[in-house]
Design a protein around this motif. Structure first.
Motif, short mmCIF file in Angstrom:
data_model
loop_
_atom_site.label_atom_id
_atom_site.label_comp_id
_atom_site.label_asym_id
_atom_site.label_seq_id
_atom_site.Cartn_x
_atom_site.Cartn_y
_atom_site.Cartn_z
N ASP A 165 2.58 0.23 -2.15
CA ASP A 165 1.29 -0.39 -1.78
C ASP A 165 1.45 -1.47 -0.72
N TRP A 262 1.86 4.82 -4.06
CA TRP A 262 0.56 4.18 -3.87
C TRP A 262 -0.33 4.38 -5.09
N ALA A 264 -3.89 5.11 -6.40
CA ALA A 264 -5.04 5.79 -5.80
C ALA A 264 -6.26 4.88 -5.72
N GLN A 265 -6.37 3.92 -6.65
CA GLN A 265 -7.53 3.03 -6.67
C GLN A 265 -7.20 1.65 -6.09
N LEU A 271 -5.14 3.46 0.73
CA LEU A 271 -4.26 4.62 0.70
C LEU A 271 -4.01 5.16 2.10
N LYS A 275 -0.58 7.01 3.86
CA LYS A 275 -0.56 8.28 4.59
C LYS A 275 0.04 8.09 5.98
N VAL A 288 1.23 9.55 -4.87
CA VAL A 288 0.04 8.79 -5.26
C VAL A 288 -0.09 8.82 -6.78
N GLU A 290 -2.51 8.29 -9.76
CA GLU A 290 -3.94 8.25 -10.04
C GLU A 290 -4.26 7.16 -11.06
N ARG A 291 -5.50 6.69 -11.01
CA ARG A 291 -6.02 5.70 -11.96
C ARG A 291 -5.16 4.44 -11.98
#
Length: 466
Positions: A165, A262, A264-265, A271, A275, A288, A290-291
């Motif tokens: 991040d 990373w 996702a949120q 994000l 990329k 990535v 998630e959540r």
């Protein structure tokens, strides 16, 4: 010359003070008692560091292990404690070294330039003293930007690199949303979330400073301006330095295999930045979770470990051999006064007129017209004829992909934010009937006027094309 004296005297005073302090305290290091250890499961030392001239705290665990890892935290006084949920499993296989960067945690704080470049020099001091060969380097948030700087400056030191991040990286006009906010836009694309602390910092600090025509580097390099404008706050100094950091010449120097992780949120580091890093670093892969948001090591520790541990053990897996799936031919496409419409596939032409939050992804469009619309493009190729992209009174954010044509982009009263995009204009990369603004982040431009890697903000007019 008299007008400069008030700025010189404090520097002299600081120099004298530093000399006096060095005479008073000549000890090279002091052990920190077990009661003071902030990171469970580690032993800590307070050492002198020569970069800022103060003392810092270094934490160790798993000293008997041959493999080594260095953990670098982001902005915040938790500092090395950000990794507290992961020391226990890491020390089973690695000699773990973490630190409170100067300005944070239990390390000394001062009104000094806490920049990624200077912090990379601090890491070199720590690596030279506590590590014994190539090591794995893991950086979170600002620490990821510092780790990028280190891996570029000392490529032989880094066996594997994990970036978590990372804020900044994109051009400051994109990262801080100044490019968009200065025009009072209602729509803020995902590239610049209004909740981002970098955006808030920019709006509070950079906008008025830009009106005064003060370059952030001027502020950062002056103790007086850091005091008067940033309150000598290490978090603000480090935050402004991250916003201002230009890595476009450094990324190609990174030789280590790189895992980009990373949440996702994540609303603090979009994000999109992950990329772009995956596209621009020589040997990189994006994963990535998630959540999960910005503090994913704490928010999702088990899933974070599941992603990081195999990389530390074996490196990046071979890239899967996948044949590119043929794009569905769409012919001509239109969007008129609609919201949130998504376009994929191959188009001879695509017209967006009065459309909000449109998305074009994994597409090939021979001729794209965007009129009074807001649109994001991801991994798409635009052009092939006379002009690839026509933009009229629109906001366009593009990540990855390519735009080409005799004139690649013909703009009028528009704003374009292009990251990791290739732009080729045989006659011009960008023309503008009415003044338009383009920010390039880590992009490649080829035209009669501009050629090569570009990381810059441009105001394009009829008399000043690119």
């Amino acid at each position: 010359m008299q007008s400069r004296r008030p700025f010189l005297r404090p520097w002299r005073a600081c120099l004298v003070a530093a000399l006096l302090l060095s005479m008073v305290d000549a000890s090279a290091a002091a052990e920190v008692s077990a009661q003071e250890t902030r990171v469970p499961g580690t032993e800590s030392q307070r050492i002198d560091e020569p970069v800022f001239g103060g003392q810092m705290v270094v934490y160790e665990a798993g000293r008997g292990n041959a493999r080594e890892i260095l953990l670098v935290h982001g902005i915040g006084d938790e500092a090395a404690r950000d990794f507290r949920d992961h020391i226990a499993w890491l020390q089973k296989s690695f000699h773990v070294v973490a630190l409170d960067l100067p300005g944070f945690g239990a390390s000394d704080k001062a009104n000094v330039l806490y920049s990624p470049g200077n912090y990379a020099r601090v890491l070199k001091v720590v690596a030279g003293r506590f590590l014994h060969g190539p090591f794995a380097l893991v950086g979170h948030s600002m620490g990821a930007v510092v780790s990028l700087r280190y891996a570029a400056a000392y490529p032989d030191d880094v066996l594997r690199l994990a970036l978590v991040d990372a804020p900044g990286v994109l051009h400051s006009s994109s990262t801080t949303s100044q490019y968009l906010a200065r025009f009072g836009l209602e729509f803020v694309p995902p590239a610049a979330d209004p909740a981002d602390w970098l955006v808030n910092l920019a709006r509070k600090l950079l906008a008025p400073l830009q009106q005064l025509r003060l370059d952030p580097q001027v502020i950062l390099s002056s103790a007086q301006l850091r005091q008067s404008l940033l309150g000598a706050d290490p978090a603000k100094i480090a935050g402004l330095a991250v916003v201002s950091e230009d890595l476009h010449l450094e990324l190609p120097k990174v030789r280590a295999e790189t895992l980009i992780i990373w949440g996702a949120q994540d609303t603090l580091a979009p994000l999109r930045t992950g990329k772009v890093l995956a596209l621009k670093l020589p040997r990189a892969r994006l994963s990535v979770i998630e959540r999960a948001g910005h503090e994913l090591m704490l928010e999702a520790p088990e899933r974070f470990r599941t992603v990081l541990e195999p990389f530390l053990e074996r490196g990046l897996p071979p890239a899967p051999a996948r044949a590119a799936a043929p794009l569905t031919k769409r012919g001509e496409g239109t969007c008129r006064n609609e919201r949130n419409k998504v376009f994929e596939g191959e188009y001879d032409s695509l017209i967006l007129d009065g459309c909000r939050n449109a998305e074009i992804r994994n597409a090939r469009v021979r001729e794209l017209h965007v009129l009074e619309s807001t649109v994001t493009l991801d991994d798409s190729d635009i052009g092939g004829g006379e002009t690839g992209l026509y933009a009229y009174s629109s906001t366009i954010v593009m990540t990855g992909g390519r735009i080409e044509g005799n004139v690649a982009i013909a703009a009028s009263g528009s704003r374009l934010d292009l990251a990791a995009v290739e732009v080729e204009g045989r006659e011009a990369a960008v023309t503008a009937r009415q003044r338009s603004y383009v920010v390039f982040s880590l992009s490649r431009v080829r035209s009669p006027r501009v050629r090569g890697e570009v990381h810059e903000f441009y105001a394009v007019t009829a008399k000043n094309p690119l």
